[in-house]
Design an enzyme around this catalytic site. Structure first.
Site, PDB file in Angstrom:
ATOM      1  N   HIS A  98      -4.753  57.068 -31.265  1.00 47.86           N
ATOM      2  CA  HIS A  98      -5.074  57.056 -29.834  1.00 47.86           C
ATOM      3  C   HIS A  98      -5.924  58.266 -29.464  1.00 47.86           C
ATOM      4  O   HIS A  98      -6.885  58.170 -28.708  1.00 47.86           O
ATOM      5  CB  HIS A  98      -3.789  57.095 -28.997  1.00 47.86           C
ATOM      6  CG  HIS A  98      -3.121  55.758 -28.864  1.00 47.86           C
ATOM      7  ND1 HIS A  98      -3.791  54.611 -28.524  1.00 47.86           N
ATOM      8  CD2 HIS A  98      -1.826  55.392 -29.022  1.00 47.86           C
ATOM      9  CE1 HIS A  98      -2.937  53.597 -28.482  1.00 47.86           C
ATOM     10  NE2 HIS A  98      -1.735  54.049 -28.798  1.00 47.86           N
ATOM     11  N   HIS A 142      -0.206  56.323 -35.491  1.00 51.79           N
ATOM     12  CA  HIS A 142      -0.425  55.507 -34.299  1.00 51.79           C
ATOM     13  C   HIS A 142      -0.915  56.369 -33.132  1.00 51.79           C
ATOM     14  O   HIS A 142      -1.900  56.059 -32.476  1.00 51.79           O
ATOM     15  CB  HIS A 142       0.897  54.802 -33.958  1.00 51.79           C
ATOM     16  CG  HIS A 142       0.833  53.917 -32.747  1.00 51.79           C
ATOM     17  ND1 HIS A 142       1.052  52.559 -32.814  1.00 51.79           N
ATOM     18  CD2 HIS A 142       0.589  54.189 -31.439  1.00 51.79           C
ATOM     19  CE1 HIS A 142       0.932  52.041 -31.608  1.00 51.79           C
ATOM     20  NE2 HIS A 142       0.662  53.009 -30.743  1.00 51.79           N
ATOM     21  N   GLU A 143      -0.197  57.481 -32.901  1.00 54.16           N
ATOM     22  CA  GLU A 143      -0.548  58.313 -31.750  1.00 54.16           C
ATOM     23  C   GLU A 143      -1.831  59.110 -31.994  1.00 54.16           C
ATOM     24  O   GLU A 143      -2.643  59.280 -31.097  1.00 54.16           O
ATOM     25  CB  GLU A 143       0.604  59.276 -31.422  1.00 54.16           C
ATOM     26  CG  GLU A 143       1.940  58.589 -31.187  1.00 54.16           C
ATOM     27  CD  GLU A 143       1.890  57.466 -30.153  1.00 54.16           C
ATOM     28  OE1 GLU A 143       1.038  57.516 -29.239  1.00 54.16           O
ATOM     29  OE2 GLU A 143       2.704  56.530 -30.269  1.00 54.16           O
TER      30      GLU A 143
HETATM   31 ZN    ZN Z   1       0.086  52.937 -28.845  1.00 52.21          ZN
END
Ligand code: ZN
Ligand code: ZN
Length: 136
Positions: free
Chosen positions: A46, A42-43
């Site tokens: 990003h 998830h990170e």
């Molecule tokens: Zn997020």
């Protein structure tokens, strides 16, 4: 990369000139498998999106990010919902008590001992017995 997050966020990505990913070690310890499967991806997603779109004109959890998550083989759910619900259930409610000098936040365990077993807790500072405040 840092491992110093606490509270309800599973992970955090900060962009800018010194991009930084922070992880929540407490949460990782509580649900190691689910955490390792999803939060780093998830990170990192990003971070990748940030590198691909330095103009920052896109939403952090927008279609580009979702596409990348699917490319990782993961469902693109945005806000670590699996973590949030879990942590909330485990978190104890706090009860506000008062002595002569200050307010005290007691855990459910202590609150129940006072309510149902007649135990008393004293303030370390003023020595008075803690009493529940009216709003509880
Ligand atoms: Zn997020
Ligand atoms: Zn006191």
């Amino acid at each position: 990369m840092r491992f110093d997050l606490s509270g309800q966020a599973a992970g955090q990505y900060r962009g800018g000139p010194h991009p930084c990913i922070r992880y929540n070690p407490g949460m990782a310890a509580r649900q190691f498998e689910a955490y390792c499967q999803r939060t780093p991806a998830h990170e990192v997603a990003h971070y990748v999106i940030d590198c691909l779109h330095p103009e920052k004109s896109i939403k952090p959890h927008g279609p580009q990010w979702q596409e990348l998550m699917r490319a990782f083989g993961l469902e693109p759910d945005r806000c670590h919902q699996y973590d949030l619900t879990n942590v909330r259930q485990r978190r104890q409610r706090r009860f506000t008590y008062r002595c002569a000098c200050q307010e005290h936040q007691l855990s459910t365990t202590r609150h129940n001992r006072i309510q149902y077993r007649g135990m008393q807790y004293h303030c370390i500072k003023c020595g008075k017995v803690l009493r529940p405040t009216s709003d509880d």
